[in-house]
Design an enzyme around this catalytic site. Structure first.
Site, PDB file in Angstrom:
ATOM      1  N   LYS A 107       0.837  -1.211   0.000  1.00 25.53           N
ATOM      2  CA  LYS A 107       0.000   0.000   0.000  1.00 25.53           C
ATOM      3  C   LYS A 107       0.864   1.250   0.000  1.00 25.53           C
ATOM      4  O   LYS A 107       0.587   2.219   0.702  1.00 25.53           O
ATOM      5  CB  LYS A 107      -0.986  -0.027   1.170  1.00 25.53           C
ATOM      6  CG  LYS A 107      -1.948  -1.219   1.105  1.00 25.53           C
ATOM      7  CD  LYS A 107      -2.986  -1.208   2.185  1.00 25.53           C
ATOM      8  CE  LYS A 107      -3.986  -2.361   2.048  1.00 25.53           C
ATOM      9  NZ  LYS A 107      -3.406  -3.724   2.147  1.00 25.53           N
ATOM     10  N   ARG A 108       1.909   1.260  -0.818  1.00 25.30           N
ATOM     11  CA  ARG A 108       2.818   2.393  -0.893  1.00 25.30           C
ATOM     12  C   ARG A 108       2.146   3.558  -1.596  1.00 25.30           C
ATOM     13  O   ARG A 108       1.253   3.358  -2.425  1.00 25.30           O
ATOM     14  CB  ARG A 108       4.115   2.003  -1.623  1.00 25.30           C
ATOM     15  CG  ARG A 108       4.963   0.972  -0.863  1.00 25.30           C
ATOM     16  CD  ARG A 108       5.270   1.442   0.533  1.00 25.30           C
ATOM     17  NE  ARG A 108       6.320   0.663   1.193  1.00 25.30           N
ATOM     18  CZ  ARG A 108       6.125  -0.131   2.243  1.00 25.30           C
ATOM     19  NH1 ARG A 108       4.931  -0.300   2.767  1.00 25.30           N
ATOM     20  NH2 ARG A 108       7.152  -0.766   2.800  1.00 25.30           N
TER      21      ARG A 108
END
Lengths: 320, 320
Positions: A107-108
């Site tokens: 979930k960058r």
């Protein structure tokens, strides 16, 4: 140039299984048999690294003939700093060696050169001072979070194009409070997650595979089957990564709306219910051999549950 | 129990400087003098680790008497995998040894036990197999991304309470496309970023310091001064972390709306303009000593620019 969506679709068809196993090594839940050897290590973080590698290799051995992909969640590794990240790197190496597609759940999200750094490091290549290019992490897919808008996503998409990799953009997540932001009604008449879906659909055409699917996918939770049905119509070309099956409450029948009529277009994840299958039997003193059998069986059960649901709704032809 | 907002406010007043230096070691921009020693290392990733540690220590030495805090952006480190993360850990250790507050820019986000893993590993403590608790990363603050809603934020807030740490939640970011999602008009008449602001204000009361500020802060970009003014009224108790100054175009006068009338409540970040100050002089062959002077001067110039803007608008009494 390879296209990772094509590879994923091909492996799903070949293994007759549109599911993925999450490699989330929560230390407390790992059976004792994996901890015995490491307990003599005087460096406690290195001990955890060794446990994770040994544990994940066993999981991979147990599921590699059943699933097309694994999904390590990097939070469980970076929780232990650089030693944890070593275990993450070694797990990816082992999964690829066993011909599995690796979806990193990270979930960058960031912008400009920072988003580029994430994209290069996780999916692409980085230059060394001697000019050599290396791939420090080298996953096939990375999940990304969209709060920052399109210039937070563009560097990831560029790297997908350049290296034949893919991303899954969070659209509608599986958790109870996902609606607080994602379900906000906008003046256009759409909800925030629908606006995101239209955007994903628009950019997905930039990285299309021969399979008819794009390397730009979407995260759509199994816990919201009606929303998934609407999203399926908006993002026809995107593969959905579907969390929320198993421990989070989703069943096979809840995920069918995430699939297109041809039975493709989605991959369903389960983590805890598979890799900690021994806990359902209340058996923390399981041997490695027993553990292997439990995980293998849990992965088969999951596949059968999903395939059965697809068959019962007329979407299962590819899995018979 | 310590409260990190109180510590940050105290250090800002003591150093008469509400600014923070971003430690974003983009390899290409690091002057050659830091690369010479490492170039004999046959492990190229280890060489980069050594360069980053040496470079960051020099930056910290050059700014430690001027700024209250540093903000390492983890993307630039994890780009190089576990070796990069070693440099990150060593940078944090050195900054704390020099009595600086460390704000990790990670924009982490997830739910349930995964968010807990991020929170424990970055801000809190994790248990080893011998029962010992350690802090692998141990920053004071972490930036977090809110797309997943409140159950993605709760584990971070719990860790803030337990360990006296803080978070900055993305509300209105500095990039050009931030409005695509954040500026959506909702049916309630508010924009998405305003909804986020009301939420941040609500939870910020849970972790209040004696200073009147909460450990739950907000990221509000310098590039949107009018929005910042509105947000300042909604989130009175939150410290704003303000990116977008310097290389992204924001000036001292653009950030004053992020401050309360007492001159507190915000900390302004600059990264590239400070740590790559030698590039403005077109001097990549700078010596370490010259580099140190350029960085030191750039940090002073930034402080003076911001303080002057605060004084000129009647908010500067604490900085005279």
């Amino acid at each position: 140039m390879k296209n990772i969506a094509d590879e994923l679709i091909q492996k799903i068809i070949q293994k007759k299984n549109p599911s993925v196993i999450g490699l989330d090594p929560n230390l407390e839940d790992i059976p004792s048999c994996f901890k015995l050897k490491a307990s003599s290590n005087t460096n406690p973080l290195e001990a955890i690294k060794d446990i994770f590698i040994h544990f994940n290799q066993t999981v991979i051995d147990a599921v590699k003939d059943i699933v097309p992909a694994v999904k390590p969640q990097i939070a469980y590794y970076e929780k232990y700093g650089s030693e944890g990240l070593k275990a993450f790197e070694e797990t990816i190496r082992y999964a690829k060696q066993n011909d599995l597609i690796v979806i990193e759940d990270g979930k960058r999200n960031d912008i400009g050169s920072t988003a580029q750094a994430y994209a290069d490091g996780h999916l692409g290549m980085v230059k060394m001072i001697n000019g050599e290019n290396v791939s420090p992490i080298n996953v096939d897919y990375l999940t990304v979070s969209p709060y920052l808008g399109s210039d937070g996503l563009k560097p990831f998409i560029d790297v997908c194009k350049r290296y034949g990799k893919g991303i899954f953009i969070l659209v509608k997540t599986s958790n109870p409070s996902s609606g607080e932001l994602q379900d906000q009604n906008t003046k256009s008449g759409k909800r925030v997650y629908e606006e995101m879906a239209y955007y994903v659909n628009e950019i997905s055409s930039e990285v299309m595979g021969h399979s008819g699917y794009s390397s730009i996918g979407a995260v759509v939770g199994a816990t919201y089957p009606q929303e998934a049905e609407r999203l399926r119509k908006i993002m026809k070309k995107s593969i959905f990564l579907v969390p929320g099956y198993g421990a989070q409450g989703g069943k096979g029948i809840d995920v069918v709306t995430s699939f297109n009529d041809d039975g493709l277009g989605a991959i369903v994840n389960s983590s805890r219910d598979i890799i900690f299958a021994h806990k359902k039997r209340n058996n923390n003193l399981v041997s490695e051999k027993e553990y292997f059998i439990f995980v293998n069986q849990a992965a088969i059960d999951m596949r059968n549950d999903i395939v059965q649901a697809l068959v019962s709704t007329g979407k299962g032809d590819k899995y018979k």
